[in-house]
Scaffold this active site. Structure first.
Site, PDB file in Angstrom:
ATOM      1  N   GLU A 294      -0.901   4.539  -0.467  1.00  0.00           N
ATOM      2  CA  GLU A 294      -1.635   6.172  -0.861  1.00  0.00           C
ATOM      3  C   GLU A 294      -0.853   7.191  -0.001  1.00  0.00           C
ATOM      4  OE1 GLU A 294      -4.785   5.553   1.102  1.00  0.00           O
ATOM      5  OE2 GLU A 294      -6.241   4.654   0.208  1.00  0.00           O
TER       6      GLU A 294
ATOM      7  N   ARG B 188      -1.814  -2.254 -18.652  1.00  0.00           N
ATOM      8  CA  ARG B 188      -3.648  -1.709 -18.710  1.00  0.00           C
ATOM      9  C   ARG B 188      -3.248  -0.118 -17.315  1.00  0.00           C
ATOM     10  NH1 ARG B 188      -7.744  -2.774 -20.886  1.00  0.00           N
ATOM     11  NH2 ARG B 188      -6.114  -4.089 -22.031  1.00  0.00           N
TER      12      ARG B 188
ATOM     13  N   THR C 136      -3.793   6.351 -22.189  1.00  0.00           N
ATOM     14  CA  THR C 136      -3.842   5.494 -21.241  1.00  0.00           C
ATOM     15  C   THR C 136      -2.398   4.908 -21.456  1.00  0.00           C
ATOM     16  OG1 THR C 136      -4.503   4.217 -23.506  1.00  0.00           O
ATOM     17  CG2 THR C 136      -6.467   4.476 -21.515  1.00  0.00           C
TER      18      THR C 136
ATOM     19  N   LYS D 108      -2.437   0.811 -25.051  1.00  0.00           N
ATOM     20  CA  LYS D 108      -2.639   0.669 -26.536  1.00  0.00           C
ATOM     21  C   LYS D 108      -1.330   0.834 -27.290  1.00  0.00           C
ATOM     22  CE  LYS D 108      -7.196   2.608 -25.871  1.00  0.00           C
ATOM     23  NZ  LYS D 108      -7.609   3.021 -24.357  1.00  0.00           N
TER      24      LYS D 108
ATOM     25  N   TYR E 151       1.232  -1.082   0.087  1.00  0.00           N
ATOM     26  CA  TYR E 151       0.305   0.026   0.085  1.00  0.00           C
ATOM     27  C   TYR E 151       1.423   1.427  -0.092  1.00  0.00           C
ATOM     28  CZ  TYR E 151      -5.376  -0.947   0.284  1.00  0.00           C
ATOM     29  OH  TYR E 151      -6.098  -0.465  -0.369  1.00  0.00           O
TER      30      TYR E 151
ATOM     31  N   ASP F 263      -6.578  13.996 -25.305  1.00  0.00           N
ATOM     32  CA  ASP F 263      -6.698  12.498 -24.368  1.00  0.00           C
ATOM     33  C   ASP F 263      -5.770  12.456 -25.401  1.00  0.00           C
ATOM     34  OD1 ASP F 263      -6.988  10.100 -23.909  1.00  0.00           O
ATOM     35  OD2 ASP F 263      -9.533  10.777 -23.558  1.00  0.00           O
TER      36      ASP F 263
HETATM   37  N1  DSN Z   1     -12.867   1.536 -25.319  1.00  0.00           N
HETATM   38  C1  DSN Z   1     -11.348   1.659 -25.745  1.00  0.00           C
HETATM   39  C2  DSN Z   1     -10.947   1.558 -27.138  1.00  0.00           C
HETATM   40  O1  DSN Z   1     -11.654   0.529 -27.550  1.00  0.00           O
HETATM   41  O2  DSN Z   1     -10.995   2.896 -27.601  1.00  0.00           O
HETATM   42  C3  DSN Z   1     -11.174   2.829 -25.499  1.00  0.00           C
HETATM   43  O3  DSN Z   1     -11.526   3.179 -23.486  1.00  0.00           O
END
Ligand code: DSN
Length: 417
Positions: free
Chosen positions: A61, A240, A231, A234, A59, A205
């Site tokens: 925090e 993730r 994120t 990707k 932990y 984003d």
């Molecule tokens: N749902 C994701 C995507 O496939 O682009 C983004 O959160």
């Protein structure tokens, strides 16, 4: 099977046969299918190793040197390292690596700088925006007054004149740019000019295009936007999770909005994987990989066009394309289901002005990040485009042919086996 994966599976098999069965089936599904989901990828072993490590036990925090728990001396070094690497990667003044996901990252920015009811401009879902950019079914659309902007219905490109018009009409407190399903370059500089004209914050984003930005194939919004969220799983090919970058002046508010504002304990095992992913992203190999992703996508797009299929915006500049199926006598849902049954994984997608809604859709989104990680090339992408075309036009008689070609391609480019 690769030794690393085999050891992991063996350990699971010994302790929990039910989980083992599910995991094994998923290993085989991933191995035997062609993954064209634009938001997915295959991580390298070092990322997997960190994500499955003892760091999950801790932990922490708070933030480095300001924790609510003892025993954080190693964690502090780890999180600081991830922060420094991320800042350097994008040239950001400040970074927060704790968001558990892209949604959490976006929520934290909203929580830090908006009050319920504030007006925000965000890209509509049908044009390729994300749920958290103001969809009515998402907390963003419920708590804030999101005014949607879209793409020009004829060209499929973002209509910046319309964004400007809406901004002057509605005086938003924030403009959100970036998308989940937009195949073209986003003009962050133009967004910045519009935001400045109406004195709005600008949030970019970059979840989908982060890899292209690092490889120099897409403009970097860091110099323009007040807040940049992403994120890491990707095109970045990391674990993730989510991150936020911002100007130094916003650092304290962003940090407080992540913790204690919207999250509790950070996932330090994932932060270790993020740090690894950032280190990998500095490499020449990563940049070459991203160039291949874009080349592959472009080659698939050209093949679809030569087969007479329509693409939203007529093509692609990045890792994804969106098929407009309105002239193919098939819906996005039907095509996704056919492809699934032939071991090609995609997702149905709304197109601009879609009459069919998000459950059926007139489009299909395709991305090349995951297949490029397996080593597939431009010729393979042309083959895959032809398989998708046949799935639209002649599926019943060609299904076993399609399945055979998929089997050949997936065996040629193994992931785990
Ligand atoms: N749902 C994701 C995507 O496939 O682009 C983004 O959160």
């Amino acid at each position: 099977m690769r030794e690393f994966i085999e050891k992991m599976l063996e350990s699971i098999r010994k302790s929990d046969s039910e989980i083992y069965e599910i995991m094994m089936s998923e290993v085989l599904r991933q191995e035997k299918s062609i993954n064209l989901i634009a938001s997915e990828n295959f991580v390298l072993d070092d990322i997997l190793a960190c994500n499955g490590s003892i760091l999950t036990n801790k932990y922490s925090e708070g933030y480095p040197m300001r924790r609510y728990y003892g025993g954080c001396e190693n964690i502090d070094k780890l999180e600081q390292l991830a922060i420094e690497r991320l800042k350097r990667l994008f040239g950001a003044e400040s970074a927060n690596v704790q968001p558990h996901s892209g949604t959490q990252a976006n929520m934290a920015v909203y929580f830090a700088f908006l009050s319920p009811g504030d007006t925000v401009l965000g890209m509509e879902l049908n044009s390729g925006g994300h749920l958290t950019h103001g969809s009515k079914v998402n907390i963003s659309g419920k708590y804030f007054n999101f005014v949607p902007y879209g793409v020009d219905k004829k060209t499929g490109f973002i209509d910046y004149d319309n964004v400007r018009k809406l901004a002057h009409e509605h005086h938003p407190k924030m403009i959100v740019c970036g998308a989940s399903s937009y195949p073209r370059i986003i003009d962050f500089h133009e967004f910045k000019k519009i935001a400045d004209e109406v004195n709005a914050y600008l949030m970019a984003d970059i979840s989908h295009i982060a890899g292209m930005i690092i490889a120099g194939l897409h403009p970097n919004p860091v110099e323009f936007a007040d807040f940049v969220t992403s994120t890491t799983h990707k095109t970045l090919r990391g674990p993730r999770g989510g991150v936020i970058m911002c100007k130094k002046e916003y650092e304290n508010k962003i940090n407080r909005a992540v913790f204690p504002g919207t999250q509790g304990g950070p996932h330090q095992h994932t932060i270790a994987s993020k740090a690894m992913c950032f280190r990998n992203a500095f490499s020449k190999e990563f940049k070459e990989y991203i160039h291949d992703v874009v080349k592959n996508c472009s080659s698939m797009a050209n093949e679809f066009i030569s087969l007479g299929m329509n693409l939203v915006s007529g093509g692609t500049d990045n890792h994804l394309l969106v098929l407009d199926l309105s002239n193919m006598r098939i819906t996005g849902r039907e095509l996704q289901e056919r492809l699934d049954s032939a071991n090609i994984t995609t997702n149905k997608e709304t197109i601009p002005d879609d009459k069919l809604g998000p459950q059926i859709t007139s489009g299909l989104r395709i991305g090349t990040s995951a297949i490029t990680s397996r080593g597939m090339n431009e010729n393979d992408c042309k083959t895959i485009a032809n398989l998708i075309y046949l799935s639209c036009t002649d599926f019943d008689s060609k299904k076993s042919y399609i399945v055979d070609i998929v089997e050949g391609l997936t065996s040629k480019y193994p992931i785990y086996l």
